[in-house]
Design an enzyme around this catalytic site. Sequence first.
Site, PDB file in Angstrom:
ATOM      1  N   LYS A 110       0.816  -1.222   0.000  1.00  0.00           N
ATOM      2  CA  LYS A 110       0.000   0.000   0.000  1.00  0.00           C
ATOM      3  C   LYS A 110       0.851   1.274   0.000  1.00  0.00           C
ATOM      4  CE  LYS A 110      -4.156  -2.194   1.553  1.00  0.00           C
ATOM      5  NZ  LYS A 110      -3.665  -3.588   1.693  1.00  0.00           N
TER       6      LYS A 110
HETATM    7  C1  LIG Z   1      -4.288  -4.637   1.183  1.00  0.00           C
HETATM    8  C2  LIG Z   1      -3.473  -5.852   1.020  1.00  0.00           C
HETATM    9  C3  LIG Z   1      -3.820  -6.854   0.072  1.00  0.00           C
HETATM   10  C4  LIG Z   1      -5.062  -6.764  -0.782  1.00  0.00           C
HETATM   11  O1  LIG Z   1      -5.108  -5.621  -1.606  1.00  0.00           O
HETATM   12  P1  LIG Z   1      -6.462  -5.205  -2.351  1.00  0.00           P
HETATM   13  O2  LIG Z   1      -6.238  -3.788  -2.771  1.00  0.00           O
HETATM   14  O3  LIG Z   1      -7.545  -5.335  -1.328  1.00  0.00           O
HETATM   15  O4  LIG Z   1      -6.611  -6.106  -3.496  1.00  0.00           O
HETATM   16  C5  LIG Z   1      -2.978  -7.940  -0.059  1.00  0.00           C
HETATM   17  N1  LIG Z   1      -1.884  -8.087   0.717  1.00  0.00           N
HETATM   18  C6  LIG Z   1      -1.520  -7.168   1.637  1.00  0.00           C
HETATM   19  C7  LIG Z   1      -0.309  -7.401   2.467  1.00  0.00           C
HETATM   20  C8  LIG Z   1      -2.294  -6.015   1.813  1.00  0.00           C
HETATM   21  O5  LIG Z   1      -1.937  -5.093   2.743  1.00  0.00           O
END
Ligand SMILES: *Cc1c(COP(=O)(O)O)cnc(C)c1O
Length: 452
Positions: A110
């Site tokens: 993120k």
């Molecule tokens: C948020 C997250 C995901 C999933 O991402 P999406 O945007 O919901 O598809 C997968 N792995 C980790 C470690 C995350 O923080």
Amino acid sequence: MLYESTRGQVRPHSFSEAVEAGLAADGGLFVPQTWPDLSALLPTWEGLSYPQLAAQFLSRFAPEIELEEWQQLTAQAYSRFAAAEVAPLVKLDERTLVLELWHGPTLAFKDFALQLLGLLYKRQVAQQGRRLAVLGATSGDTGSAAIAGCMGQPGIDIFILYPQGRVSPLQERQMACTGAANVHALAVPGFFDDAQRVVKDCFGDEGFVREVNLSAVNSINIARVLAQCVYYLWAWLRLPASQRSTAEFVVPTGNFGNVLAGWWCQRMGMACRGFRVATNHNDILHRFFSTGEYRQGELRSSHAPSMDIAAASNFERFLFEWQGRDAAKVRGLMARMKAGEVLSWPQPQTSIRSSRMDDAQIVQSIAEVWRRWGYVADPHTACAFTDMAPEGVSVILSTASAAKFPEVVAQALGREVTHPTLEALKGLPLRSQPLAAEPAAVKAFVRAHLGA
Ligand SMILES: *Cc1c(COP(=O)(O)O)cnc(C)c1O
């Protein structure tokens, strides 16, 4: 380039307007009005660094920001990543590659979007000459990444609600140990959904939104999806040209944000084999892609908590495209879903397939990946290692550092994995504010801590 709503009932927005609004006023999500064809351009981007590539790509989607300013923004956003390549592509064997998306400040993917979003907020503050209050709810990774993107930024106060006792201790430390005066980690009783509801209520109060210049940080902002497109292009350009069209991207996903970005790149001319959505036991997306039925299940916590969702908020953007960009149809489908109806189609024919792993399989997968390649996968990434395509290369998106989820990894490998960034947090004082899960309490707290 302008942005329209998946529900078709708002005027076209510029990039900056769409970023500021987050959700469209008709309840829909912003999508680009047209797709640029990048197929001829992509090979000319091969020699660019990650920040340069990001600037080239994003300037096509936000022409109101000059290329030169994009270059400064992306250079700054990715300067805090610990890996020189920003997103290293690691080869496990001739057909299996891992794209590591966790070298940013909070060790999860993120950071790719939220480091940039923090700088876009800062730009907005400078342009408007007004302080900005950023408010969001988190189940862990989004909140810490948003905080890392906003901490210490002049003119910004950030308030993140999280369910007390339901984020991992390390995630809590990432939010509550920054020591930055403009960061407020708020622990509320209940589940993530309760925190989310309080945040939504606050945004429903227009007077309050205007009074404190409130902005939402959540998973549906258009800037997030566009920023995530860049790492797909980056990985694709690192492959030998002869392998690019055979590549399948395997994507741990929950809200569909991660995989959507890649699927959009394919529409813009990134020729690849396709995508596989890798889910945990909260498998609404797997059930949809394997049967055509979109049915909300009951949410159960899992070893891959950042993918614990009952319904995928970015799925509406997929629906819009898949249903021929027919906003009236999307409106109808979303209304039926809201009324509790199950949506179903014949099995979808798309370039996306899917897989699922339960908790026991996640632990086995971590152990197997270690045994086979000597590579440590975090529980989200581990979900990808199944059902590999029979030919071509697989590019597995690794979404978090294994050190963020030490208990599950220890269960699989019989030893602790650590990361210096997380170890450093353990000695810092925790500053978190317990608060009632009530909009009035949150609004009072925000008012009292603006510019603190
Ligand atoms: C948020 C997250 C995901 C999933 O991402 P999406 O945007 O919901 O598809 C997968 N792995 C980790 C470690 C995350 O923080």
